[in-house]
Design an enzyme around this catalytic site. Structure first.
Site, PDB file in Angstrom:
ATOM      1  N   LYS A   1      -6.290   6.511  36.625  1.00 40.78           N
ATOM      2  CA  LYS A   1      -7.192   5.407  36.261  1.00 40.78           C
ATOM      3  C   LYS A   1      -7.152   5.219  34.753  1.00 40.78           C
ATOM      4  O   LYS A   1      -7.354   6.165  33.997  1.00 40.78           O
ATOM      5  CB  LYS A   1      -8.614   5.727  36.726  1.00 40.78           C
ATOM      6  CG  LYS A   1      -9.539   4.533  36.718  1.00 40.78           C
ATOM      7  CD  LYS A   1      -9.191   3.528  37.808  1.00 40.78           C
ATOM      8  CE  LYS A   1      -9.980   3.713  39.084  1.00 40.78           C
ATOM      9  NZ  LYS A   1      -9.403   2.971  40.208  1.00 40.78           N
TER      10      LYS A   1
ATOM     11  N   HIS B   1     -23.826  -4.419  29.639  1.00 38.82           N
ATOM     12  CA  HIS B   1     -24.469  -3.598  30.663  1.00 38.82           C
ATOM     13  C   HIS B   1     -23.938  -2.161  30.671  1.00 38.82           C
ATOM     14  O   HIS B   1     -22.729  -1.936  30.618  1.00 38.82           O
ATOM     15  CB  HIS B   1     -24.268  -4.213  32.045  1.00 38.82           C
ATOM     16  CG  HIS B   1     -24.799  -5.613  32.158  1.00 38.82           C
ATOM     17  ND1 HIS B   1     -26.128  -5.914  31.977  1.00 38.82           N
ATOM     18  CD2 HIS B   1     -24.179  -6.781  32.410  1.00 38.82           C
ATOM     19  CE1 HIS B   1     -26.301  -7.216  32.128  1.00 38.82           C
ATOM     20  NE2 HIS B   1     -25.132  -7.771  32.385  1.00 38.82           N
TER      21      HIS B   1
ATOM     22  N   THR C   1      -6.726   7.438  42.214  1.00 38.07           N
ATOM     23  CA  THR C   1      -7.128   7.114  40.837  1.00 38.07           C
ATOM     24  C   THR C   1      -8.650   7.006  40.766  1.00 38.07           C
ATOM     25  O   THR C   1      -9.257   7.345  39.754  1.00 38.07           O
ATOM     26  CB  THR C   1      -6.493   5.802  40.333  1.00 38.07           C
ATOM     27  OG1 THR C   1      -6.983   4.707  41.068  1.00 38.07           O
ATOM     28  CG2 THR C   1      -4.972   5.848  40.418  1.00 38.07           C
TER      29      THR C   1
HETATM   30  O1  LIG Z   1     -32.812  -8.436  29.479  1.00 42.66           O
HETATM   31  C1  LIG Z   1     -32.387  -8.972  30.512  1.00 42.66           C
HETATM   32  N1  LIG Z   1     -32.606 -10.291  30.726  1.00 42.66           N
HETATM   33  C2  LIG Z   1     -32.160 -10.930  31.846  1.00 42.66           C
HETATM   34  O2  LIG Z   1     -32.386 -12.181  32.032  1.00 42.66           O
HETATM   35  C3  LIG Z   1     -31.455 -10.165  32.796  1.00 42.66           C
HETATM   36  N2  LIG Z   1     -30.880 -10.466  33.994  1.00 42.66           N
HETATM   37  C4  LIG Z   1     -30.323  -9.320  34.461  1.00 42.66           C
HETATM   38  O3  LIG Z   1     -29.689  -9.246  35.548  1.00 42.66           O
HETATM   39  N3  LIG Z   1     -30.541  -8.290  33.600  1.00 42.66           N
HETATM   40  C5  LIG Z   1     -31.234  -8.796  32.551  1.00 42.66           C
HETATM   41  N4  LIG Z   1     -31.718  -8.221  31.409  1.00 42.66           N
END
Ligand SMILES: O=c1[nH]c(=O)c2[nH]c(=O)[nH]c2[nH]1
Length: 299
Positions: free
Chosen positions: A12, A255, A57
């Site tokens: 990977k 994220h 992987t």
């Molecule tokens: O701070 C965030 N605002 C959002 O509008 C949002 N939407 C999401 O899926 N995560 C987040 N986090």
């Protein structure tokens, strides 16, 4: 005679693992991009398709996350040595493991340069300079000056929640009361200065201070959403920098997903994250001085 298989390797590539170590209120971060390449007795899978010697992987990726939890990440070299030794000694067909690691360095907000003295223990800025932006427009009478920056990467390893949002039949996101909040700040701000008759702002000082206020507001905001953090960042600039009338911020929500380590009998106590690069939430807004017009274009 079939064509002969030459050198081959697999694994990977680019597992983005972020390990947070919590020492009370002081957090430490290691942020790696790990690529695993394994080779050994792999003729059969290429010639006949038999997977009998193939460690998936996907497993090599899971191992990276599990080792981040179990052994921690003291240094990229040590982590790579652990992984390489594991693959070669635990799987008979694997004869060679090459682990390539890129490490992204983070500095604490509040302990260096323009942000001296504002530390939270859990707020970081990615090392390496952001790009500064300047746009000046003149129509023979009036000036418009817009300054800004992009690629100022910041992260809070706590003091961020996201819950209480709308849920419809497609909503699967779990509510969270403690998440990592990270973004690449892109901002443009417009000066009130429009006229050669007026004294010009000190552009250098203004830039340094605006950058500092953006970082400080990011670090010090207990965040219920990135939208709220954005507003605090913009409002802090408007409140502290009288020469600026308007600021527009564009903040990708970088994220960081907690990795499920239960299948390996390990508990993930907000320590090991998968840093996803896309898709990402994109939160954008203009913050204005009361009575001023919004003139920074939306794009
Ligand atoms: O701070 C965030 N605002 C959002 O509008 C949002 N939407 C999401 O899926 N995560 C987040 N986090």
């Amino acid at each position: 005679m079939p064509a002969i298989l030459g050198q081959n390797q697999y694994g990977k590539a680019e597992t983005r693992v972020v390990r947070i170590t919590r020492d009370g209120a002081v957090h430490h971060i290691k942020d790696l991009n790990v690529s695993v390449a394994l080779s050994g007795d792999m003729e059969e899978v290429h010639y006949s398709g038999s997977n009998a010697n193939v460690l998936p992987t996907d497993t090599t990726k899971n191992t990276v996350f599990a080792f981040a939890k179990e052994h921690g990440i003291e240094s990229a070299e040590r982590f790579g040595i652990h992984l390489a030794r594991h693959f070669v000694t635990s799987q008979e067909p694997i004869r060679r493991a090459r682990i390539r690691i890129e490490e992204y360095a983070w500095e604490r907000i509040g302990t260096s340069g323009a942000t001296e003295g504002t530390g939270t223990g859990h707020s970081f800025v990615r090392r390496g300079q952001e790009t500064r932006l300047a746009q000046t427009t003149y129509d023979g009478e009036r000036w418009e000056v817009i300054s800004g920056l992009k690629d100022l990467t910041v992260l809070n390893s706590t003091d961020s929640e996201f819950w209480g949002y709308v849920k419809d039949k497609y909503t699967t996101l779990p509510e969270t009361h403690d998440r990592v909040l990270a973004t690449d700040v892109a901002a443009r701000w417009r000066f009130g200065w429009t006229d050669d008759e007026q004294e010009t702002p000190d552009w250098e000082e203004s830039y340094e201070q605006t950058r500092r206020h953006l970082l400080q507001a990011f670090a010090e905001t207990y965040s219920l959403s990135l939208q709220q953090t954005l507003h605090r960042m913009g409002a802090r600039v408007i409140d502290h920098r009288g020469e600026i009338d308007e600021i527009r911020l564009s903040l990708p929500n970088k994220h960081h997903f907690l990795v499920d380590l239960e299948p390996f009998g390990l508990k993930n106590d907000n320590e090991v994250y998968f840093a996803a690069d896309r898709p990402y939430g994109l939160i954008e807004a203009t913050v204005l001085r009361d009575g001023c017009e919004a003139r920074i274009p939306v794009h």
